[in-house]
Design an enzyme around this catalytic site. Structure first.
Site: not given
Length: 220
Positions: A83, A146, A164
Site C-alpha cells: 500500500e 488494515c 495486503h
C-alpha cells in the site's frame, strides 16, 4: 552478527473465518528466515480498532526495530499489494472482532488526510515479482482495521509500510472480502501460503536494502 531488526506483523482471524492469511504467511516467513545478519521479529495484531494500535506500539517498543512491515489480507485481491498510502478515516462496513463499528470517523481528529508509506513500495513490489509472486502497488488500503494500522505504521519514527495479501485458506474460501475493497467478493487466488511467505521474504530483503542504501520513499 545481527545488523538490523525488522518487525513483521499479521492479523488474527476475523469474523467467522478460523484463518487469516496474513498471520499464517508471517509465521511461515518466520520459520523459513535464514539470514543471520537480519533479526526477524513477528507479532499478531487483533482485528479491533480499540486495541490493534496499542499492540503495534507495544511491539515496536519491545523490539525497537529498524523498520516495520504490517501485513493484512484483502479477500477480493489475487496478488500481493503493498500500500502506497493510508487515509485518516475509519468507516467499518461490519463490526470488528470487538464489536466496534466506527463510521466516517477520523483516526486522528484534524490529522493528515493521507500518510504515505515511508518505504519504497514500488521497489518492494518489484522485489516480490522478482521472487516469482504476482504483485501490484495499491493506493487504497480500505477503511477497516488494515487501513488504520497502515496509517499508524506510516507515522512511526522508523520506516514502515503495509502489505495486503490475498485471503488464502488451507481449505475452502474466505467468508470476508469487502472490508478492504467495497463491493468485492472473496476471490480465489492462484497463490498459496508458500507464495505469500516467499513474497514477504522478498519484501523484508528489499526493506533491508533500502535501509542500507538510504533509498527510502521520498516522504521518509
Amino acid at each position: 552478527m545481527v545488523g538490523m531488526r525488522i518487525l513483521v506483523t499479521g492479523f488474527e482471524a476475523f469474523g467467522d473465518d478460523t484463518e487469516n492469511a496474513s498471520i499464517t504467511s508471517v509465521n511461515m516467513l518466520d520459520g523459513r528466515w535464514s539470514d543471520d545478519s537480519v533479526q526477524l521479529v513477528t507479532g499478531a495484531l487483533p482485528v479491533a480498532f480499540g486495541t490493534a494500535g496499542t499492540v503495534l506500539h507495544e511491539l515496536v517498543a519491545r523490539y525497537r526495530p529498524d523498520a516495520v512491515i504490517a501485513v493484512g489480507e484483502a479477500g477480493g485481491r489475487t496478488s500481493v499489494t503493498p500500500e502506497s498510502r493510508a487515509v485518516n478515516d475509519m468507516d467499518a462496513r461490519i463490526p470488528d472482532n470487538a464489536g466496534l463499528q466506527p463510521r466516517a470517523q477520523e483516526i486522528f481528529e484534524g490529522g493528515q488526510k493521507f500518510r504515505e508509506s515511508t518505504l519504497d513500495v514500488e521497489a518492494i513490489a518489484d522485489a516480490v515479482r522478482g521472487a516469482g509472486v504476482a504483485s501490484d502497488v495499491s493506493d487504497d488500503a480500505g477503511r477497516f482495521v488494515c487501513n488504520y494500522i497502515a496509517y499508524l505504521v506510516a507515522g512511526l519514527e522508523v520506516p514502515g509500510t503495509f502489505i495486503h495479501v490475498p485471503a488464502v485458506r488451507s481449505e475452502g474460501a474466505a467468508s470476508t472480502g469487502a472490508e478492504t475493497d467495497p463491493g468485492a467478493t472473496p476471490a480465489t487466488s492462484e497463490l498459496g501460503f508458500e507464495d505469500l511467505a516467499k513474497a514477504l521474504e522478498a519484501a523484508v530483503h528489499e526493506t533491508v536494502q533500502q535501509l542500507q542504501s538510504g533509498s527510502l520513499a521520498a516522504t521518509a
